[in-house]
Design an enzyme around this catalytic site. Structure first.
Site, PDB file in Angstrom:
ATOM      1  CB  THR A   1      -4.833   4.017   3.026  1.00 44.36           C
ATOM      2  OG1 THR A   1      -3.470   4.170   3.420  1.00 44.36           O
ATOM      3  CG2 THR A   1      -5.704   4.939   3.862  1.00 44.36           C
ATOM      4  CB  THR A   2      -8.255   2.215  -0.588  1.00 47.08           C
ATOM      5  OG1 THR A   2      -7.632   3.451  -0.968  1.00 47.08           O
ATOM      6  CG2 THR A   2      -9.640   2.156  -1.207  1.00 47.08           C
TER       7      THR A   2
ATOM      8  CB  ILE B   1      -1.255   2.708  -6.296  1.00 48.61           C
ATOM      9  CG1 ILE B   1       0.003   1.916  -6.678  1.00 48.61           C
ATOM     10  CG2 ILE B   1      -2.133   1.886  -5.349  1.00 48.61           C
ATOM     11  CD1 ILE B   1       0.896   1.548  -5.507  1.00 48.61           C
TER      12      ILE B   1
ATOM     13  NE  ARG C   1      -5.980   8.271   3.410  1.00 50.49           N
ATOM     14  CZ  ARG C   1      -7.163   7.995   3.948  1.00 50.49           C
ATOM     15  NH1 ARG C   1      -7.265   7.795   5.248  1.00 50.49           N
ATOM     16  NH2 ARG C   1      -8.250   7.917   3.194  1.00 50.49           N
TER      17      ARG C   1
ATOM     18  CE1 TYR D   1      -1.815  11.095  17.704  1.00 48.23           C
ATOM     19  CE2 TYR D   1      -0.112   9.815  18.813  1.00 48.23           C
ATOM     20  CZ  TYR D   1      -1.169  10.696  18.874  1.00 48.23           C
ATOM     21  OH  TYR D   1      -1.575  11.197  20.081  1.00 48.23           O
TER      22      TYR D   1
ATOM     23  CE  LYS E   1      -0.967   5.116  -3.294  1.00 47.56           C
ATOM     24  NZ  LYS E   1      -1.996   4.315  -2.565  1.00 47.56           N
TER      25      LYS E   1
ATOM     26  CE1 TYR F   1       0.285   6.749  -0.316  1.00 55.42           C
ATOM     27  CE2 TYR F   1      -0.592   5.010   1.064  1.00 55.42           C
ATOM     28  CZ  TYR F   1      -0.796   6.106   0.269  1.00 55.42           C
ATOM     29  OH  TYR F   1      -2.071   6.587   0.069  1.00 55.42           O
TER      30      TYR F   1
END
Length: 293
Positions: free
Chosen positions: A46-47, A206, A140, A109, A164, A135
């Site tokens: 994502t980052t 992470i 998010r 979503y 994660k 994850y």
């Protein structure tokens, strides 16, 4: 999965001022991580603003990262999304050379049920030649991977090797740690809770702030692994304010501004719909950078 122990970092994707990928800065960033003692790198999580990259750009970043790392440190590739069919296709076509695992965010979503999340990861596990890291980041994705679903996946698929966790729920962390298979790893997905999660038995972190301060994050994880929580608390407290500033106007805008101020990357450009941090946050970041020197 010894490669997933300790400190990992979710790499940002540096851009030039015109929005193109800045590979020179990406190389600088990778070298900083390795020199700082990071245990492994995550490319295009994502980052890394992966959602704004084209499929060709993602391939180019993965290839560049493998070549630049040159076997010096383990690599994880981020491949996730909300279309199971598309993610299975991407994973099936992914060139695994140089990578040890895939980090796959839970579907966003769509808001699937727990059975839908299970079936999504089942399809990924059956398609992948590499181990899978789940994850869970409800803030998010808009949906939550329950502890029960995580444990079901961990017990039924040998190649689902870790999760994660960025749910913020210590009840969930504790349940996973208590009931997981011995070889399955719990990994912190939030920098500020690395210390308490590792005290529970998590394998590591992470990190986001590790982009800018890899040596400190590596020390924090190392102290926790060694059971030296006194020294770990010192590093934890040093990082709290700068980590908070990373997220006050969204990730990775904050950490990119820090990296620019440290001279690691040339520009803090982020692709829309993200925008750079504002002047108030910039000033606060600059002050905290000075405090950390």
């Amino acid at each position: 999965m010894n490669e997933l122990q300790g400190a990992g970092v979710a790499l940002v994707t540096p851009f030039n001022a015109d929005g193109s990928i800045d590979y020179e800065s990406l190389g600088n960033l990778i070298d900083l991580q390795i020199d700082g003692g990071m245990n492994y790198l995550v490319s295009l999580g994502t980052t890394g603003e992966t959602a704004t990259l084209t499929s060709e750009e993602r391939k180019q970043v993965w290839v560049f990262t493998v070549k630049h790392v040159a076997g010096r440190i383990p690599l994880v590739a981020g491949i996730g999304g909300n279309s199971t069919q598309e993610i299975v296709k991407q994973i099936s076509e992914f060139d695994i050379a140089g990578y040890c695992a895939i980090l796959s965010v839970s579907p966003y979503y769509n808001k699937p049920t727990q059975e839908g999340i299970y079936q999504h990861y089942k399809a990924i596990a059956e398609a992948s030649k590499l181990p899978i890291i789940l994850y869970n980041v409800p803030g998010r994705t808009g949906s939550h991977v329950s502890a029960a679903t995580t444990l079901r996946l961990a017990k039924e698929f040998n190649n689902i090797v870790a999760t994660k966790e960025a749910s913020g729920s210590f009840a969930q962390f504790s349940e996973i740690m208590r009931d997981k298979p011995a070889e399955f790893a719990l990994i912190s997905g939030d920098d500020p809770v690395t210390l308490p999660m590792m005290a529970l038995g998590a394998a590591g972190i992470i990190s986001v702030i590790g982009n800018a301060y890899p040596a400190k994050v590596a020390k924090l994880a190392g102290y926790c692994t060694a059971g030296d929580y006194l020294q770990a608390r010192i590093v934890h407290n040093e990082l709290l304010k700068i980590t908070d500033l990373c997220f006050v106007e969204g990730n990775p805008a904050g950490v990119k501004y820090i990296l620019k101020q440290l001279g690691v990357i040339q520009s803090d450009y982020v692709r829309l719909p993200l925008v750079p941090v504002g002047s108030i946050t910039q000033a606060a970041i600059e002050t905290e950078i000075k405090n950390l020197r």
